[in-house]
Scaffold this active site. Structure first.
Site, short mmCIF file in Angstrom:
data_model
loop_
_atom_site.label_atom_id
_atom_site.label_comp_id
_atom_site.label_asym_id
_atom_site.label_seq_id
_atom_site.Cartn_x
_atom_site.Cartn_y
_atom_site.Cartn_z
N SER A 126 0.61 -1.35 0.00
CA SER A 126 0.13 0.04 0.14
C SER A 126 0.89 1.25 0.09
CB SER A 126 -0.89 -0.09 1.15
OG SER A 126 -0.30 -0.44 2.37
N HIS A 139 -4.71 -1.29 -2.74
CA HIS A 139 -4.09 -2.57 -3.06
C HIS A 139 -4.59 -2.85 -4.71
CE1 HIS A 139 -2.28 -3.64 0.81
NE2 HIS A 139 -2.87 -2.62 1.05
N HIS A 160 -3.39 -10.39 1.96
CA HIS A 160 -2.72 -10.38 3.48
C HIS A 160 -3.49 -11.63 4.12
CE1 HIS A 160 -2.12 -6.18 2.03
NE2 HIS A 160 -1.22 -6.22 2.94
N TYR A 197 -4.82 -11.30 7.00
CA TYR A 197 -5.84 -10.81 7.74
C TYR A 197 -7.09 -11.04 6.83
CZ TYR A 197 -4.95 -6.26 5.25
OH TYR A 197 -4.95 -5.24 4.44
N GLU A 198 -7.01 -11.10 5.61
CA GLU A 198 -8.25 -11.42 4.88
C GLU A 198 -8.81 -12.59 5.01
OE1 GLU A 198 -7.71 -10.05 0.49
OE2 GLU A 198 -5.71 -9.22 1.36
N MET A 208 1.65 -5.90 8.48
CA MET A 208 0.83 -7.03 8.20
C MET A 208 1.06 -7.88 6.87
SD MET A 208 -2.81 -5.13 9.50
CE MET A 208 -2.76 -3.96 10.95
N SER A 209 2.26 -7.85 6.44
CA SER A 209 2.76 -8.42 5.22
C SER A 209 4.23 -8.99 5.23
CB SER A 209 2.60 -7.47 4.16
OG SER A 209 3.44 -6.49 4.15
N ASN A 262 3.12 5.58 9.54
CA ASN A 262 2.63 6.22 10.62
C ASN A 262 3.57 5.66 12.04
OD1 ASN A 262 1.07 3.48 9.94
ND2 ASN A 262 1.29 3.64 12.18
N HIS A 277 -6.30 4.69 8.11
CA HIS A 277 -5.47 4.05 6.80
C HIS A 277 -5.32 5.31 5.73
CE1 HIS A 277 -4.84 0.73 3.91
NE2 HIS A 277 -5.95 1.56 2.97
I1 8IG Z 1 0.69 1.30 6.91
O1 8IG Z 1 0.98 0.62 12.94
C1 8IG Z 1 0.46 0.15 8.72
N1 8IG Z 1 0.43 -1.03 8.73
N2 8IG Z 1 0.67 -3.73 12.61
N3 8IG Z 1 0.94 -1.62 12.80
C2 8IG Z 1 0.71 -2.81 11.91
N4 8IG Z 1 0.41 -2.67 10.62
C3 8IG Z 1 0.65 -1.36 10.26
C4 8IG Z 1 0.86 -0.37 10.75
C5 8IG Z 1 0.95 -0.19 12.42
N5 8IG Z 1 0.85 0.68 9.93
#
Ligand code: 8IG
Length: 272
Positions: free
Chosen positions: A36, A68, A94, A96-97, A211-212, A235, A247
């Site tokens: 992303s 994505h 991902h 989480y999907e 997360m990837s 972030n 997001h």
């Molecule tokens: I962009 O702060 C993004 N992806 N786990 N934590 C997690 N995944 C993320 C974060 C985050 N920022």
């Protein structure tokens, strides 16, 4: 019957043959997975020779998350020793999907079957290391899996000591010595961490959280490809600044850094 879940490697091989057919290129040399915020960085690679949807290949699910893409591009890049073929995935699947681990690693498996001996994995992530700033790219030196989910099945006791290739990291840092190197944590999500979890991860030696990337790195390495990982800190991780996470912030930070990252990739890829 060959499908992704019953025979993932055979499905990747068929997908790779289809890529050769679509592009007219017998093999590709390097693969890039653009996370992303990274999709605009791919534009800095120039004009692709081909662009097609992942859904034209077996085993790829429909893309779902905003930012994505679900698109694959093929590029011819001019290197010191001639033209190299780069396969660029705009977006990924991902964990989480909830589709399981197979679709998460299908892209990199397909890329390796298509001939790629180098796989570049990019992502957007949260910065745990308090020295990191939003918009800063960080090279992955190592990772910590907090999901424990592996793409490997059976007695495939692959060594991960040099998972994030030292050779490639040195090439990248020769191009841009200002780049930091850090340890990336794979967090399943889709919820971000709590401030207490971020404190725990920092204590464990983590610099970045996302997360990837981790399952893809393991899958590519186990098939013999060299891996480069680059995170874009979009972030500050939870509790670092007191701000909440969203997001939109992620997408905006990615767009802002895209030019610099695209340029770096354009210079580095032909050297790999
Ligand atoms: I962009 O702060 C993004 N992806 N786990 N934590 C997690 N995944 C993320 C974060 C985050 N920022």
């Amino acid at each position: 019957m060959t499908d992704l879940y019953s025979n993932p490697l055979a499905t990747a091989e068929i997908a790779a043959e289809k890529i050769a057919e679509i592009t007219g290129k017998k093999s590709h040399h390097v693969a890039l997975v653009m996370g992303s915020g990274w999709i605009s960085a791919a534009d800095a690679l120039g004009v692709p020779t081909h662009e097609f949807s992942v859904t034209e290949l077996p085993g790829f699910p429909e893309p779902t998350v905003a930012g994505h893409g679900g698109v694959i591009r093929s590029y011819n890049l001019q290197g010191p020793d001639g033209v190299i073929h780069a396969l660029v995935f705009l977006g990924r699947t991902h964990l989480y999907e909830g589709k399981g681990i197979e679709p998460v690693v299908h892209g990199v498996r397909t890329a390796v079957k298509a001939g790629c001996q180098v796989v570049v994995l990019t992502n957007a992530c949260g910065g745990i290391n308090v020295e990191y700033r939003v918009g800063q790219p960080v090279i992955l030196r190592d990772h910590i899996s907090m999901t424990g989910v592996s793409p490997l099945i059976g007695a495939d006791f692959v060594d991960l000591t040099d998972l994030y290739s030292k050779r490639i990291r040195e090439i990248v840092r020769a191009e841009d010595p200002s780049l930091a190197e850090g340890v990336y944590v794979h967090w399943r999500g889709p919820a971000y961490e709590t401030p207490a979890e971020i404190k725990m991860l920092r204590t464990m030696g983590a610099d970045l959280v996302g997360m990837s990337t981790v399952p893809e790195a393991i899958a590519a390495h186990s098939l013999g490809a060299e891996v480069l990982g680059i995170s874009l800190v979009t972030n500050a991780a939870a509790g670092v600044t007191g701000e909440k996470l969203n997001h939109e912030e992620v997408i905006a930070a990615g767009k802002a850094a895209a030019g610099r990252m695209g340029e770096l990739l354009r210079r580095v890829l032909p050297q790999l």
